[in-house]
Write a protein that holds these residues in place. Structure first.
Motif, PDB file in Angstrom:
ATOM      1  N   GLU A 105      26.460  30.078  64.441  1.00 20.56           N
ATOM      2  CA  GLU A 105      26.788  31.017  63.370  1.00 20.56           C
ATOM      3  C   GLU A 105      27.518  30.310  62.232  1.00 20.56           C
ATOM      4  O   GLU A 105      27.269  30.589  61.052  1.00 20.56           O
ATOM      5  CB  GLU A 105      27.639  32.162  63.923  1.00 20.56           C
ATOM      6  N   GLY A 106      28.423  29.388  62.576  1.00 20.49           N
ATOM      7  CA  GLY A 106      29.106  28.625  61.537  1.00 20.49           C
ATOM      8  C   GLY A 106      28.142  27.784  60.726  1.00 20.49           C
ATOM      9  O   GLY A 106      28.280  27.654  59.504  1.00 20.49           O
ATOM     10  N   LYS A 107      27.135  27.210  61.390  1.00 20.28           N
ATOM     11  CA  LYS A 107      26.130  26.419  60.683  1.00 20.28           C
ATOM     12  C   LYS A 107      25.325  27.283  59.730  1.00 20.28           C
ATOM     13  O   LYS A 107      25.030  26.884  58.594  1.00 20.28           O
ATOM     14  CB  LYS A 107      25.207  25.743  61.698  1.00 20.28           C
ATOM     15  N   LYS A 108      24.975  28.509  60.164  1.00 14.37           N
ATOM     16  CA  LYS A 108      24.221  29.423  59.295  1.00 14.37           C
ATOM     17  C   LYS A 108      25.044  29.831  58.077  1.00 14.37           C
ATOM     18  O   LYS A 108      24.525  29.914  56.959  1.00 14.37           O
ATOM     19  CB  LYS A 108      23.793  30.655  60.089  1.00 14.37           C
ATOM     20  N   ILE A 109      26.341  30.082  58.286  1.00  7.61           N
ATOM     21  CA  ILE A 109      27.206  30.449  57.162  1.00  7.61           C
ATOM     22  C   ILE A 109      27.308  29.294  56.172  1.00  7.61           C
ATOM     23  O   ILE A 109      27.264  29.489  54.950  1.00  7.61           O
ATOM     24  CB  ILE A 109      28.600  30.865  57.670  1.00  7.61           C
ATOM     25  N   GLN A 110      27.438  28.072  56.703  1.00  5.51           N
ATOM     26  CA  GLN A 110      27.515  26.889  55.831  1.00  5.51           C
ATOM     27  C   GLN A 110      26.233  26.719  55.031  1.00  5.51           C
ATOM     28  O   GLN A 110      26.275  26.408  53.831  1.00  5.51           O
ATOM     29  CB  GLN A 110      27.789  25.658  56.681  1.00  5.51           C
ATOM     30  N   GLU A 111      25.082  26.927  55.664  1.00  5.43           N
ATOM     31  CA  GLU A 111      23.805  26.822  54.953  1.00  5.43           C
ATOM     32  C   GLU A 111      23.664  27.918  53.902  1.00  5.43           C
ATOM     33  O   GLU A 111      23.109  27.678  52.814  1.00  5.43           O
ATOM     34  CB  GLU A 111      22.652  26.892  55.958  1.00  5.43           C
ATOM     35  N   ALA A 112      24.164  29.120  54.209  1.00  6.08           N
ATOM     36  CA  ALA A 112      24.106  30.206  53.226  1.00  6.08           C
ATOM     37  C   ALA A 112      24.981  29.903  52.013  1.00  6.08           C
ATOM     38  O   ALA A 112      24.588  30.174  50.865  1.00  6.08           O
ATOM     39  CB  ALA A 112      24.540  31.523  53.880  1.00  6.08           C
ATOM     40  N   GLN A 113      26.158  29.312  52.250  1.00  4.11           N
ATOM     41  CA  GLN A 113      27.034  28.935  51.135  1.00  4.11           C
ATOM     42  C   GLN A 113      26.378  27.863  50.276  1.00  4.11           C
ATOM     43  O   GLN A 113      26.460  27.892  49.046  1.00  4.11           O
ATOM     44  CB  GLN A 113      28.372  28.427  51.685  1.00  4.11           C
ATOM     45  N   ALA A 114      25.702  26.904  50.926  1.00  4.64           N
ATOM     46  CA  ALA A 114      25.026  25.855  50.167  1.00  4.64           C
ATOM     47  C   ALA A 114      23.864  26.421  49.359  1.00  4.64           C
ATOM     48  O   ALA A 114      23.600  25.988  48.235  1.00  4.64           O
ATOM     49  CB  ALA A 114      24.527  24.765  51.129  1.00  4.64           C
ATOM     50  N   ALA A 115      23.133  27.421  49.923  1.00  2.00           N
ATOM     51  CA  ALA A 115      22.019  28.031  49.202  1.00  2.00           C
ATOM     52  C   ALA A 115      22.490  28.796  47.966  1.00  2.00           C
ATOM     53  O   ALA A 115      21.743  28.919  46.979  1.00  2.00           O
ATOM     54  CB  ALA A 115      21.251  28.973  50.137  1.00  2.00           C
ATOM     55  N   ARG A 116      23.718  29.268  48.003  1.00  2.00           N
ATOM     56  CA  ARG A 116      24.282  29.985  46.848  1.00  2.00           C
ATOM     57  C   ARG A 116      24.832  29.022  45.790  1.00  2.00           C
ATOM     58  O   ARG A 116      25.340  29.450  44.766  1.00  2.00           O
ATOM     59  CB  ARG A 116      25.395  30.927  47.308  1.00  2.00           C
ATOM     60  N   GLY A 117      24.740  27.736  46.055  1.00  2.00           N
ATOM     61  CA  GLY A 117      25.188  26.744  45.079  1.00  2.00           C
ATOM     62  C   GLY A 117      26.638  26.352  45.208  1.00  2.00           C
ATOM     63  O   GLY A 117      27.191  25.719  44.293  1.00  2.00           O
ATOM     64  N   PHE A 118      27.277  26.694  46.337  1.00  2.00           N
ATOM     65  CA  PHE A 118      28.680  26.341  46.527  1.00  2.00           C
ATOM     66  C   PHE A 118      28.804  24.853  46.789  1.00  2.00           C
ATOM     67  O   PHE A 118      28.184  24.311  47.708  1.00  2.00           O
ATOM     68  CB  PHE A 118      29.279  27.133  47.685  1.00  2.00           C
ATOM     69  N   SER A 119      29.600  24.164  45.994  1.00  2.00           N
ATOM     70  CA  SER A 119      29.799  22.724  46.137  1.00  2.00           C
ATOM     71  C   SER A 119      31.297  22.421  46.138  1.00  2.00           C
ATOM     72  O   SER A 119      31.935  22.419  45.072  1.00  2.00           O
ATOM     73  CB  SER A 119      29.107  21.970  44.997  1.00  2.00           C
ATOM     74  N   PRO A 120      31.884  22.186  47.316  1.00  2.00           N
ATOM     75  CA  PRO A 120      33.332  21.961  47.385  1.00  2.00           C
ATOM     76  C   PRO A 120      33.767  20.592  46.896  1.00  2.00           C
ATOM     77  O   PRO A 120      34.958  20.349  46.692  1.00  2.00           O
ATOM     78  CB  PRO A 120      33.629  22.127  48.875  1.00  2.00           C
ATOM     79  N   GLY A 121      32.826  19.660  46.716  1.00  2.00           N
ATOM     80  CA  GLY A 121      33.190  18.316  46.295  1.00  2.00           C
ATOM     81  C   GLY A 121      33.353  17.390  47.484  1.00  2.00           C
ATOM     82  O   GLY A 121      33.165  17.773  48.640  1.00  2.00           O
ATOM     83  N   GLY A 122      33.710  16.142  47.215  1.00  2.00           N
ATOM     84  CA  GLY A 122      33.854  15.144  48.262  1.00  2.00           C
ATOM     85  C   GLY A 122      35.293  14.916  48.663  1.00  2.00           C
ATOM     86  O   GLY A 122      36.216  15.538  48.127  1.00  2.00           O
ATOM     87  N   GLY A 123      35.472  13.990  49.593  1.00  2.00           N
ATOM     88  CA  GLY A 123      36.815  13.647  50.032  1.00  2.00           C
ATOM     89  C   GLY A 123      37.404  14.685  50.970  1.00  2.00           C
ATOM     90  O   GLY A 123      36.785  15.692  51.330  1.00  2.00           O
ATOM     91  N   ILE A 124      38.660  14.455  51.340  1.00  2.00           N
ATOM     92  CA  ILE A 124      39.348  15.363  52.257  1.00  2.00           C
ATOM     93  C   ILE A 124      39.539  16.734  51.620  1.00  2.00           C
ATOM     94  O   ILE A 124      39.357  17.770  52.262  1.00  2.00           O
ATOM     95  CB  ILE A 124      40.700  14.767  52.681  1.00  2.00           C
ATOM     96  N   GLY A 125      39.904  16.741  50.320  1.00  2.00           N
ATOM     97  CA  GLY A 125      40.090  18.015  49.629  1.00  2.00           C
ATOM     98  C   GLY A 125      38.821  18.841  49.619  1.00  2.00           C
ATOM     99  O   GLY A 125      38.855  20.061  49.788  1.00  2.00           O
ATOM    100  N   GLY A 126      37.686  18.175  49.407  1.00  2.00           N
ATOM    101  CA  GLY A 126      36.414  18.888  49.417  1.00  2.00           C
ATOM    102  C   GLY A 126      36.096  19.478  50.774  1.00  2.00           C
ATOM    103  O   GLY A 126      35.571  20.591  50.874  1.00  2.00           O
TER     104      GLY A 126
END
Length: 205
Positions: free
Chosen positions: A148-169
């Motif tokens: 379920e966590g993987k599906k949520i992560q894929e849904a966030q990526a499909a919506r264009g969510f980009s947290p950035g790199g590094g630890i902060g990302g």
């Protein structure tokens, strides 16, 4: 990504070992890991369990825990070094190896024992039925949460969510996944609890 803490079918020697013997072995690992503070002994236990896992064809499942344990180990070493500078690094390393031994042993037990056989073994050890049922539900729940966590992560990526790199990302990317995941998990836990209560009520009637 393979599911963690999930039974893997196989025909290895360890798969055929009696579940009671495997439970006793895991209990022995936990007792020795808790009682000893020698990093050499703990390191030997980790290597021995890893070798057993490889012999049973479960080396990949055990090694899946390594990234998480490395993060946990680094955190423990950092905290103990900051709070107890005299013995911080050695004590943090001991805690890390202790966790590794216990997690690897439990992973090997779960990966080579069918959940129903594990629950039957717990019942033979006089565990209450409710605790055995909770153990079975937990074993089924962990891989479900992972998927379920993987599906949520894929849904966030499909919506264009980009947290950035590094630890902060990584931290920013974890929050939008953990919040709905925890909310859904609590909702499912409440439903399961109500189901168990209704089952008890029906048995009393």
């Amino acid at each position: 990504m393979q599911e963690i803490f999930q039974y893997r079918s196989g025909d290895s020697f360890f798969h055929r070992v009696n579940p009671l013997a495997k439970i006793a072995g895991v209990a022995g690992v936990v007792v020795v890991a808790v009682l000893t503070s020698d990093p050499i002994v703990l390191g030997g236990m980790v290597l021995a369990i890893t070798a057993l896992a490889a012999f049973a064809g479960m080396g990949r499942e055990v090694m899946q825990q390594v990234p998480l344990l490395l993060v946990l180990g680094g955190f423990l070493i950092a905290v103990t070094w900051l709070t107890i500078p005299e013995i911080g690094i050695a004590f943090g390393l001991t805690l890390t190896l202790r966790f590794c031994a216990m997690v690897f042993a439990f992973q090997l037990l779960v990966s080579t024992t069918m959940p129903t056989a594990l629950v039957r073994a717990l019942r033979r050890l006089r565990f209450p039925a409710d605790y055995a049922l909770m153990a079975l539900i937990a074993l089924r729940f962990i891989p479900h949460l992972q998927n379920e966590g993987k599906k949520i992560q894929e849904a966030q990526a499909a919506r264009g969510f980009s947290p950035g790199g590094g630890i902060g990302g990584k931290v920013r990317g974890a929050v939008p996944v953990l919040v709905p995941l925890i909310t859904n998990a609590l909702g499912k836990a409440e439903v399961i609890g109500m189901t168990i209560d209704l089952r008890r009520l029906r048995e009393r009637l």
